[in-house]
Design a protein around this motif. Structure first.
Motif, PDB file in Angstrom:
ATOM      1  N   SER A 145       0.858  -1.174   0.000  1.00  0.00           N
ATOM      2  CA  SER A 145       0.000   0.000   0.000  1.00  0.00           C
ATOM      3  C   SER A 145       0.905   1.238   0.000  1.00  0.00           C
ATOM      4  N   PRO A 146       0.553   2.342  -0.635  1.00  0.00           N
ATOM      5  CA  PRO A 146      -0.744   2.653  -1.223  1.00  0.00           C
ATOM      6  C   PRO A 146      -0.856   2.438  -2.732  1.00  0.00           C
ATOM      7  N   HIS A 147       0.259   2.024  -3.410  1.00  0.00           N
ATOM      8  CA  HIS A 147       0.190   2.010  -4.876  1.00  0.00           C
ATOM      9  C   HIS A 147       0.446   0.647  -5.508  1.00  0.00           C
ATOM     10  N   GLY A 148       0.650  -0.400  -4.694  1.00  0.00           N
ATOM     11  CA  GLY A 148       1.019  -1.697  -5.257  1.00  0.00           C
ATOM     12  C   GLY A 148      -0.169  -2.629  -5.457  1.00  0.00           C
ATOM     13  N   ILE A 149       0.156  -3.917  -5.629  1.00  0.00           N
ATOM     14  CA  ILE A 149      -0.887  -4.917  -5.911  1.00  0.00           C
ATOM     15  C   ILE A 149      -1.944  -4.950  -4.808  1.00  0.00           C
ATOM     16  N   VAL A 150      -1.486  -4.887  -3.554  1.00  0.00           N
ATOM     17  CA  VAL A 150      -2.430  -4.932  -2.427  1.00  0.00           C
ATOM     18  C   VAL A 150      -3.451  -3.792  -2.556  1.00  0.00           C
ATOM     19  N   ALA A 151      -2.939  -2.607  -2.904  1.00  0.00           N
ATOM     20  CA  ALA A 151      -3.846  -1.467  -3.082  1.00  0.00           C
ATOM     21  C   ALA A 151      -4.780  -1.712  -4.262  1.00  0.00           C
ATOM     22  N   GLY A 152      -4.248  -2.284  -5.340  1.00  0.00           N
ATOM     23  CA  GLY A 152      -5.081  -2.570  -6.517  1.00  0.00           C
ATOM     24  C   GLY A 152      -6.245  -3.479  -6.148  1.00  0.00           C
ATOM     25  N   GLN A 153      -5.941  -4.528  -5.382  1.00  0.00           N
ATOM     26  CA  GLN A 153      -7.010  -5.446  -4.958  1.00  0.00           C
ATOM     27  C   GLN A 153      -7.978  -4.743  -4.002  1.00  0.00           C
ATOM     28  N   ALA A 154      -7.430  -3.843  -3.158  1.00  0.00           N
ATOM     29  CA  ALA A 154      -8.281  -3.145  -2.183  1.00  0.00           C
ATOM     30  C   ALA A 154      -9.233  -2.163  -2.868  1.00  0.00           C
ATOM     31  N   TRP A 155      -8.852  -1.638  -4.027  1.00  0.00           N
ATOM     32  CA  TRP A 155      -9.754  -0.741  -4.761  1.00  0.00           C
ATOM     33  C   TRP A 155     -11.070  -1.441  -5.090  1.00  0.00           C
ATOM     34  N   GLU A 156     -11.023  -2.779  -5.177  1.00  0.00           N
ATOM     35  CA  GLU A 156     -12.251  -3.532  -5.486  1.00  0.00           C
ATOM     36  C   GLU A 156     -13.252  -3.476  -4.334  1.00  0.00           C
ATOM     37  N   CYS A 157     -12.791  -3.065  -3.148  1.00  0.00           N
ATOM     38  CA  CYS A 157     -13.696  -2.932  -1.994  1.00  0.00           C
ATOM     39  C   CYS A 157     -14.292  -1.527  -1.911  1.00  0.00           C
ATOM     40  N   GLU A 158     -13.868  -0.621  -2.789  1.00  0.00           N
ATOM     41  CA  GLU A 158     -14.384   0.756  -2.776  1.00  0.00           C
ATOM     42  C   GLU A 158     -15.561   0.864  -3.748  1.00  0.00           C
ATOM     43  N   LYS A 159     -16.372   1.895  -3.553  1.00  0.00           N
ATOM     44  CA  LYS A 159     -17.552   2.066  -4.426  1.00  0.00           C
ATOM     45  C   LYS A 159     -17.142   2.458  -5.842  1.00  0.00           C
ATOM     46  N   THR A 160     -16.135   3.340  -5.951  1.00  0.00           N
ATOM     47  CA  THR A 160     -15.699   3.759  -7.287  1.00  0.00           C
ATOM     48  C   THR A 160     -14.171   3.812  -7.351  1.00  0.00           C
TER      49      THR A 160
END
Ligand code: IPE
Ligand code: IPE
Ligand code: MG
Ligand code: MG
Length: 295
Positions: free
Chosen positions: A151-166
């Motif tokens: 986090s905030p810009h790597g794969i983990v963050a990419g997968q976490a974006w899927e938990c956000e509304k947009t």
């Protein structure tokens, strides 16, 4: 780059991966975990990230081959870990990967979580082991590769974006896929003692291109061809370049990204050969079904 050189890159990677995975194996360890770790790495998929990393290291003079092998290996281990976790029921719930049962389908979710965790740790252990004789490159390799997965810009963050509304398509794709490609080019240069910064743009463009190509495949290809489920992005409501831009728009975007990647290769002794290799590899990004789509 000649075919012989490209084959040499592939055999360096497979040898280095095998050695790295063997460090996670012991007759005294839990047998199923040991088996799941190797299953996640072999046989491989495209191996595009480690091949890119090693090709950049070679283009930059390959001053520390062990460090270059370690960086390429660490990047592929992290990629394999990300796929194991991505396929889990709590993410994409995919039971097929590389044409056979995904790790959790074969070994169960607990061992898939643990195998992914073990691969992440093994990646950083591999970096340390490969830089014993050139320790001065370890900090830059650790930070460059670490940043691409966390986090905030790597794969983990990419997968976490899927938990956000947009989320904006490019921001999502840069984190989930672009970041590790940036690490591949930057770490390849750093392992050869060069400044990694001028190499980041190339990695970013290639990573975005690779993800746009994957989005096109998700809507154009069949499961047997890909060896993984298709139509996943629509089914899971994930941002997809083909869905947002249309097939023709996504194809043009892919062409622009490839063009921008090829023209951004920094000056170095092996730049002409690297340019040839990247041109040849990026031609393969375009699914053959695109030939049937009107321009
Ligand atoms: C799959 O990556 C996930 C994406 C980011 C598109 P690859 O297509 O490189 O997967 P393997 O390693 O070849 O299976
Ligand atoms: C996977 O993205 C990229 C990771 C960071 C794991 P996708 O979920 O879109 O890739 P596939 O289609 O499962 O390979
Ligand atoms: Mg996913
Ligand atoms: Mg997936």
């Amino acid at each position: 780059m000649t075919i012989e050189a490209a084959m040499d890159i592939s055999s360096r990677i497979e040898t280095a991966l095998d050695l790295a995975v063997s460090h996670a194996e012991s007759p005294h360890g839990p047998p199923l975990l040991t088996e799941a770790i190797r299953y996640a790495v072999f046989p491989g998929g495209h191996r595009i990230r480690p091949r890119l990393s090693l090709a950049v290291a070679i283009a930059c003079g390959d001053r520390h081959p062990e460090a270059a092998d370690a960086a390429a290996t660490a990047i592929e281990l992290l990629h394999c870990a990300s796929l194991v976790h991505d396929d889990l029921p709590c993410f994409d719930n995919a039971s097929l990967r590389r044409g056979r049962p995904s790790v959790h389908a074969a070994f169960g979710a607990p061992l898939a979580v643990l195998a992914g965790d073990a691969l992440i740790v093994l990646a950083f252990e591999t970096l340390a082991r490969g830089t014993m004789t050139c320790a001065h490159v370890l900090p830059i390799l650790m930070t460059t590769i670490g940043r691409s997965v966390g986090s905030p810009h790597g794969i983990v963050a990419g997968q976490a974006w899927e938990c956000e509304k947009t989320v904006a398509l490019t921001e999502y794709q840069r984190a989930k896929t672009g970041a590790l490609f940036i690490a591949a080019t930057a770490a390849g240069a750093a392992a050869s003692g060069q400044d990694p910064d001028p190499w980041r743009h190339l990695g970013e463009r290639l990573g975005l291109a690779y993800q746009v190509a994957d989005d096109l495949r998700d809507v154009l290809c069949d499961e047997a061809e890909l060896g993984k489920p298709i139509g996943q992005d629509a089914a899971l409501h994930r941002p997809n370049a083909a869905a947002q831009l249309g097939i023709v728009g996504a194809k043009r975007h892919l062409e622009d990204l490839v063009q921008s990647a090829v023209s951004s290769i920094p000056d170095c002794p092996g730049a002409p050969a690297l340019r040839d290799l990247i041109k040849a590899q990026t031609k393969l990004f375009f699914p053959k079904q695109l030939a049937l789509v009107a321009a």
